[in-house]
Write an enzyme that holds these catalytic residues in place. Structure first.
Site, PDB file in Angstrom:
ATOM      1  N   ARG A   1       0.016 -10.167   3.025  1.00  0.00           N
ATOM      2  CA  ARG A   1      -0.396 -10.916   4.206  1.00  0.00           C
ATOM      3  C   ARG A   1       0.578 -10.674   5.348  1.00  0.00           C
ATOM      4  O   ARG A   1       1.764 -10.371   5.116  1.00  0.00           O
ATOM      5  CB  ARG A   1      -0.456 -12.406   3.911  1.00  0.00           C
ATOM      6  CG  ARG A   1       0.910 -13.025   3.648  1.00  0.00           C
ATOM      7  CD  ARG A   1       0.843 -14.530   3.512  1.00  0.00           C
ATOM      8  NE  ARG A   1       2.164 -15.092   3.309  1.00  0.00           N
ATOM      9  CZ  ARG A   1       3.004 -15.403   4.287  1.00  0.00           C
ATOM     10  NH1 ARG A   1       2.651 -15.194   5.551  1.00  0.00           N
ATOM     11  NH2 ARG A   1       4.192 -15.904   4.019  1.00  0.00           N
TER      12      ARG A   1
ATOM     13  N   LEU B   1       5.293 -21.844  -0.515  1.00  0.00           N
ATOM     14  CA  LEU B   1       4.739 -21.926   0.833  1.00  0.00           C
ATOM     15  C   LEU B   1       4.422 -20.562   1.425  1.00  0.00           C
ATOM     16  O   LEU B   1       3.482 -20.413   2.181  1.00  0.00           O
ATOM     17  CB  LEU B   1       5.734 -22.649   1.747  1.00  0.00           C
ATOM     18  CG  LEU B   1       5.449 -24.129   1.980  1.00  0.00           C
ATOM     19  CD1 LEU B   1       6.513 -24.710   2.886  1.00  0.00           C
ATOM     20  CD2 LEU B   1       4.069 -24.329   2.598  1.00  0.00           C
ATOM     21  N   ASP B   2       5.246 -19.578   1.117  1.00  0.00           N
ATOM     22  CA  ASP B   2       5.054 -18.271   1.725  1.00  0.00           C
ATOM     23  C   ASP B   2       4.093 -17.386   0.959  1.00  0.00           C
ATOM     24  O   ASP B   2       3.451 -16.529   1.529  1.00  0.00           O
ATOM     25  CB  ASP B   2       6.398 -17.536   1.829  1.00  0.00           C
ATOM     26  CG  ASP B   2       7.303 -18.201   2.842  1.00  0.00           C
ATOM     27  OD1 ASP B   2       6.764 -18.767   3.797  1.00  0.00           O
ATOM     28  OD2 ASP B   2       8.519 -18.154   2.668  1.00  0.00           O
ATOM     29  N   ASP B   3       4.004 -17.592  -0.343  1.00  0.00           N
ATOM     30  CA  ASP B   3       3.308 -16.625  -1.158  1.00  0.00           C
ATOM     31  C   ASP B   3       2.340 -17.277  -2.121  1.00  0.00           C
ATOM     32  O   ASP B   3       2.486 -18.437  -2.467  1.00  0.00           O
ATOM     33  CB  ASP B   3       4.316 -15.818  -1.987  1.00  0.00           C
ATOM     34  CG  ASP B   3       5.444 -15.318  -1.121  1.00  0.00           C
ATOM     35  OD1 ASP B   3       6.586 -15.654  -1.412  1.00  0.00           O
ATOM     36  OD2 ASP B   3       5.149 -14.616  -0.144  1.00  0.00           O
TER      37      ASP B   3
END
Length: 238
Positions: free
Chosen positions: A78, A224-226
């Site tokens: 992403r 949160l990021d992945d």
């Protein structure tokens, strides 16, 4: 130049890191951050790579497809700046939720809170940071647990939430809901939970003379990021 985050998992074996790094280098990618984790209990390998890319993304993904077949990789890619849709679950203690909303407001956390779900009324919470975020009051009893969790599923699907954060949500999720949220759920709980079982772990710790407190984030294969985790627990003192 565009920035991306790549997360991947597969059965652990030699050469995975080298293959990913070589693929990035071949297509003009510059690694700015890399983390990896080997789970010896399951034999699984997890990796998170943040990188900048000068060439076309399609060229890199085509090259990565070869490594996916070679190692049996499950990958998620992403753009770094892509905002993640988050649903927060909370009970009566709202300090974890308040911290998340504050960090979202100041831009420290790149997320959009698409809703708040609680098993208690909104009046039970003291924070004013909720603003125009939709609030869902879903009371729960032992008898109504399946129906209540079905309503949570509906909110997840209707809002398009990519990540669910249990921010001091004081309920044990059923196997059914846990499976539904697999890969997109994280639980924030007090760090004393493993050491002081039962109710009021902070009170128990105080009675024992513990001087340091903190919080643990336990991953249900997500952060949160992945969409896949690279570790199990993170702990920070306060």
């Amino acid at each position: 130049m565009a920035n991306y985050v790549l997360t991947l998992t597969c059965d652990d074996r030699p050469g995975i890191v080298a293959a990913v790094a070589s693929c990035l280098a071949k297509h003009g990618g510059n690694i700015v951050e890399a983390q990896q984790f080997d789970d010896h209990e399951t034999g699984k390998f997890f990796m998170r790579v943040a990188f900048a890319l000068e060439s076309a993304l399609d060229d890199f993904t085509a090259g990565l497809a070869e490594e996916k077949r070679r190692f049996g990789l499950t990958c998620f890619l992403r753009p770094t700046l892509q905002m993640r849709k988050v649903l927060i679950l909370v009970s009566k203690f709202d300090h974890c939720m308040g911290d998340l909303l504050y960090r979202m407001r100041i831009g420290e956390m790149n997320m959009e809170c698409v809703g708040i779900v609680s098993n208690h009324p909104k009046t039970s919470l003291n924070l004013t940071l909720q603003e125009n975020i939709p609030f869902h009051d879903f009371p729960i009893t032992k008898e109504t647990k399946p129906e209540q969790e079905a309503r949570i599923k509906t909110v997840v699907e209707e809002t398009g939430a990519e990540l669910v954060i249990l921010a001091r949500y004081m309920q044990i999720l059923s196997d059914d809901l846990t499976e539904f949220l697999s890969g997109r759920c994280i639980n924030i709980h007090h760090s004393f939970l493993p050491g002081f079982n039962g109710a009021k772990p902070y009170h128990q710790a105080h009675e024992r003379g513990v001087k340091m407190i903190g919080a643990t984030a336990h991953y249900v294969t997500a952060d949160l990021d992945d969409r896949r985790c690279v570790g199990r627990d993170r702990w920070s003192s306060t």
